[in-house]
Write an enzyme that holds these catalytic residues in place. Structure first.
Site, PDB file in Angstrom:
ATOM      1  N   TYR A   1     -22.180  11.385  30.829  1.00 41.34           N
ATOM      2  CA  TYR A   1     -21.272  12.481  30.452  1.00 41.34           C
ATOM      3  C   TYR A   1     -19.922  12.402  31.146  1.00 41.34           C
ATOM      4  O   TYR A   1     -19.057  13.218  30.890  1.00 41.34           O
ATOM      5  CB  TYR A   1     -21.913  13.859  30.696  1.00 41.34           C
ATOM      6  CG  TYR A   1     -22.570  14.073  32.035  1.00 41.34           C
ATOM      7  CD1 TYR A   1     -21.821  14.282  33.185  1.00 41.34           C
ATOM      8  CD2 TYR A   1     -23.951  14.092  32.153  1.00 41.34           C
ATOM      9  CE1 TYR A   1     -22.423  14.484  34.406  1.00 41.34           C
ATOM     10  CE2 TYR A   1     -24.572  14.291  33.375  1.00 41.34           C
ATOM     11  CZ  TYR A   1     -23.801  14.494  34.498  1.00 41.34           C
ATOM     12  OH  TYR A   1     -24.406  14.690  35.718  1.00 41.34           O
TER      13      TYR A   1
ATOM     14  N   PHE B   1     -23.863  10.469  46.254  1.00 42.68           N
ATOM     15  CA  PHE B   1     -23.920  11.805  45.676  1.00 42.68           C
ATOM     16  C   PHE B   1     -25.150  12.525  46.229  1.00 42.68           C
ATOM     17  O   PHE B   1     -26.249  11.942  46.277  1.00 42.68           O
ATOM     18  CB  PHE B   1     -23.978  11.715  44.151  1.00 42.68           C
ATOM     19  CG  PHE B   1     -23.826  13.055  43.480  1.00 42.68           C
ATOM     20  CD1 PHE B   1     -22.621  13.744  43.557  1.00 42.68           C
ATOM     21  CD2 PHE B   1     -24.881  13.638  42.825  1.00 42.68           C
ATOM     22  CE1 PHE B   1     -22.479  14.992  42.957  1.00 42.68           C
ATOM     23  CE2 PHE B   1     -24.749  14.889  42.219  1.00 42.68           C
ATOM     24  CZ  PHE B   1     -23.547  15.565  42.287  1.00 42.68           C
TER      25      PHE B   1
ATOM     26  N   ARG C   1      -9.673  16.183  43.309  1.00 40.35           N
ATOM     27  CA  ARG C   1      -9.970  14.936  42.582  1.00 40.35           C
ATOM     28  C   ARG C   1      -9.215  14.878  41.261  1.00 40.35           C
ATOM     29  O   ARG C   1      -9.153  15.871  40.520  1.00 40.35           O
ATOM     30  CB  ARG C   1     -11.467  14.841  42.250  1.00 40.35           C
ATOM     31  CG  ARG C   1     -12.390  14.913  43.419  1.00 40.35           C
ATOM     32  CD  ARG C   1     -13.793  14.472  43.014  1.00 40.35           C
ATOM     33  NE  ARG C   1     -14.351  15.235  41.888  1.00 40.35           N
ATOM     34  CZ  ARG C   1     -15.534  14.996  41.352  1.00 40.35           C
ATOM     35  NH1 ARG C   1     -16.291  13.994  41.815  1.00 40.35           N
ATOM     36  NH2 ARG C   1     -15.986  15.729  40.365  1.00 40.35           N
TER      37      ARG C   1
END
Lengths: 400, 400
Positions: free
Chosen positions: B212, B116, B359
């Site tokens: 999250y 990432f 995605r």
């Protein structure tokens, strides 16, 4: 004094437990009205209903800037120069790292012994990890201006001492720092919402603070950071997270800082905490900071006078001169810890800081003369009847 | 296949908007039931009623450890080795800085191009500020094990690629890293709650992640960090905040790290976010991670088969072999952005990652076969009727 006391008609903006006199807003502000509903809205109507779309449709991504602008207005900063996130310790680190880079030929971080320990710890960690021979120089609070020598890279000063409430003259200290070529970093944890602050006039490079004390944002509310507008483009963030990137959602292979204050953002903003804080800041609508300061001084001076008249064993640990004091008053006593516990048992909430400091915060947002007098009556009772002299008040374990 | 599909009977633990098929739990998980009430409890019954006393009476100070232990159980870590706070980017920075210190004679941070971007950005910032000649070496994901040379100080690997869902074999890569003397740092953002993880067996030094996504902690939920137990005493935290101090409330003049994982704490914990997360994690009660993985693979494979049968223009961008895939499936198409927008307009929520990746996350906690089939029917409709080919779906501004 016969003059009419200054009153801010905003006490009804807060939930205050029946019977409690809360003199600890300098540690954690009370729950403002509407925050519960704002949290429910954020959780149920936004997150629950919109899920990932909340980032757009509910304005979550812009929340740090939006809330930052509200805080900017309370600390004399222009809009667009304050952003929110992380904790105060992280914001101190960001500002320190950036400040050292702005002054690369100097090696000294100057602070004073009245600074909050976490600021000092963060500086220690930064210096140790940089391994570039920086020095943390800690002087007495009263020596700060004189200690602004030409080797100081960054002067990291907390305006209001967390123990005594002693307040630095932000302008004078900033001027001394700037004269010496130092980068000024102010920690406004005990200033924002407590006293009038003019960050812009001070010319300081950085100001940081938390929002759970006088700003009433709730436990763990995020921190703020201000950067002087002309310096923003020069900041090369040490904590170069994706939300400080100029195009976070382009997922570029290399960091490129955002043009504006957004470069001081790091990771995903804490939407629930920010929603609570954003609502909490509405309690400041129409509050004049100069009027608040006058009222705060009146309450503080009333408290000092009453305590000194009623409780001769307690020693004033704050400056007697109001101009040198923030919005808290501290007294010392060898049994300070037990006295504070006994007061809390009577629903007068202050707090204790080692070794012997009892702290009492005064914010006119939700306190008035009657509260102050009642608190001192109870304190007198605690002292005269030695209510503190019980085993259960002498346990030294404490967390706050 | 005629075998009975694996079902986890926990869909009713979540609020899901009527009619929405939510395939974006890999970005932000939905609202678990009870979280709204938990937030209200934290705000009204704790903060509002107890104010500063909440730190003690409501267990706020121990919350990062309590929640950390719950997450430890989901990632195969022993209790007492995970703590919560800050954002994932900050936790990456902490782990990287500590990892470099554990391997002081080496100068390379190894990562892969599937990591990432924020992890890479944080490494860039750290290296630049340290100014000690460290190198960030970025290799292709498939070359990671071979790139474990004896100059690698820290290998910072995200287990599951955020775009393609490609999953590293954590044990094999860790073994290769350890054979080369590297400190292993795993980012489990797309692993925790998505696939079985055994942090302890891997022998890695550090694991970090956010809460999250598959852990459903809500927007801005805090990050976690795991440190291998025997290494904890050796960590000299770069972000040495007061709540990582051995005695935070003694206000000692100098930093002294806590004995345990608490030394990875920095500032005041985000109590409201943690309260939401703590409640959200109850959705995991009695969920078996192996069973979840089986169900996730079944849903993913059903999706792949259906999409390939219905939408021949879409190219699978994830590994076809389930064992090499996390809990998401990606397809590519030059008009991927518009297609995702058209799907969202039909209440099928996936997301898009530049340049052409669509995605779709599959978590059996709240998805079943009927959802998957319905989603592919709608996708087929979007493709066959070119619903994506409208101007309003082609705006390239996007935030999530």
């Amino acid at each position: 004094m016969t003059k009419t006391p200054v009153r801010l008609p905003v006490k009804d903006r807060f939930h205050l437990p029946e019977g409690m006199i809360y003199l600890d807003g300098n540690s954690l502000g009370p729950l403002p009205r509407g925050v519960d509903e704002a949290l429910r809205t954020a959780a149920v109507d936004q997150w629950g209903a919109h899920l990932i779309k909340g980032w757009n449709v509910d304005g979550w991504m812009a929340q740090p800037a939006r809330v930052g602008d509200k805080i900017a207005a309370l600390i004399g900063a222009p809009a667009g120069c304050v952003t929110m996130g992380d904790t105060l310790s992280i914001k101190v680190y960001q500002a320190l790292a950036a400040g050292l880079n702005l002054n690369p030929d100097r090696k000294v971080i100057l602070t004073d012994s009245g600074n909050f320990p976490s600021d000092i710890y963060m500086a220690e960690g930064l210096i140790k990890h940089l391994g570039q021979g920086h020095e943390l120089r800690i002087v007495a609070p009263e020596d700060v201006s004189d200690a602004m020598t030409r080797d100081v890279a960054v002067a990291m000063i907390t305006q209001v001492d967390y123990r005594t409430g002693q307040m630095h003259d932000m302008q004078a200290v900033s001027d001394a720092g700037h004269d010496a070529g130092a980068v000024m970093l102010w920690d406004l944890a005990h200033s924002a919402g407590a006293v009038p602050v003019n960050v812009e006039a001070s010319g300081c490079a950085f100001a940081v603070g938390c929002s759970y004390k006088y700003l009433n944002g709730g436990p763990g509310a995020p921190a703020f950071i201000y950067v002087r507008p002309d310096l923003i483009p020069k900041i090369d963030p040490a904590l170069s997270g994706w939300l400080g990137h100029d195009a976070p959602f382009a997922f570029e292979p290399s960091y490129r800082p955002a043009v504006g204050i957004e470069r001081m953002r790091v990771g995903t903003p804490p939407v629930l905490q920010l929603s609570a804080l954003e609502k909490a800041l509405e309690a400041w609508d129409d509050v004049d900071m100069q009027e608040l300061r006058l009222a705060s001084l009146e309450l503080s001076e009333l408290f000092i006078a009453q305590v000194e008249a009623r409780c001769p064993d307690l020693q004033l640990a704050s400056p007697r001169n109001g101009a040198e004091r923030g919005s808290q008053v501290s007294f010392s006593h060898p049994e300070g810890y037990a006295i504070v516990q006994a007061l809390i048992a009577q629903d007068v909430i202050g707090d204790f800081r080692a070794p012997n400091i009892m702290r009492f915060g005064f914010t006119p947002l939700y306190l008035d003369e009657a509260d102050v007098i009642r608190a001192t009556e109870i304190l007198e009772h605690v002292m005269n009847d030695r209510l503190w002299d019980r085993p259960e008040f002498k346990i030294t374990r404490r967390v706050t």
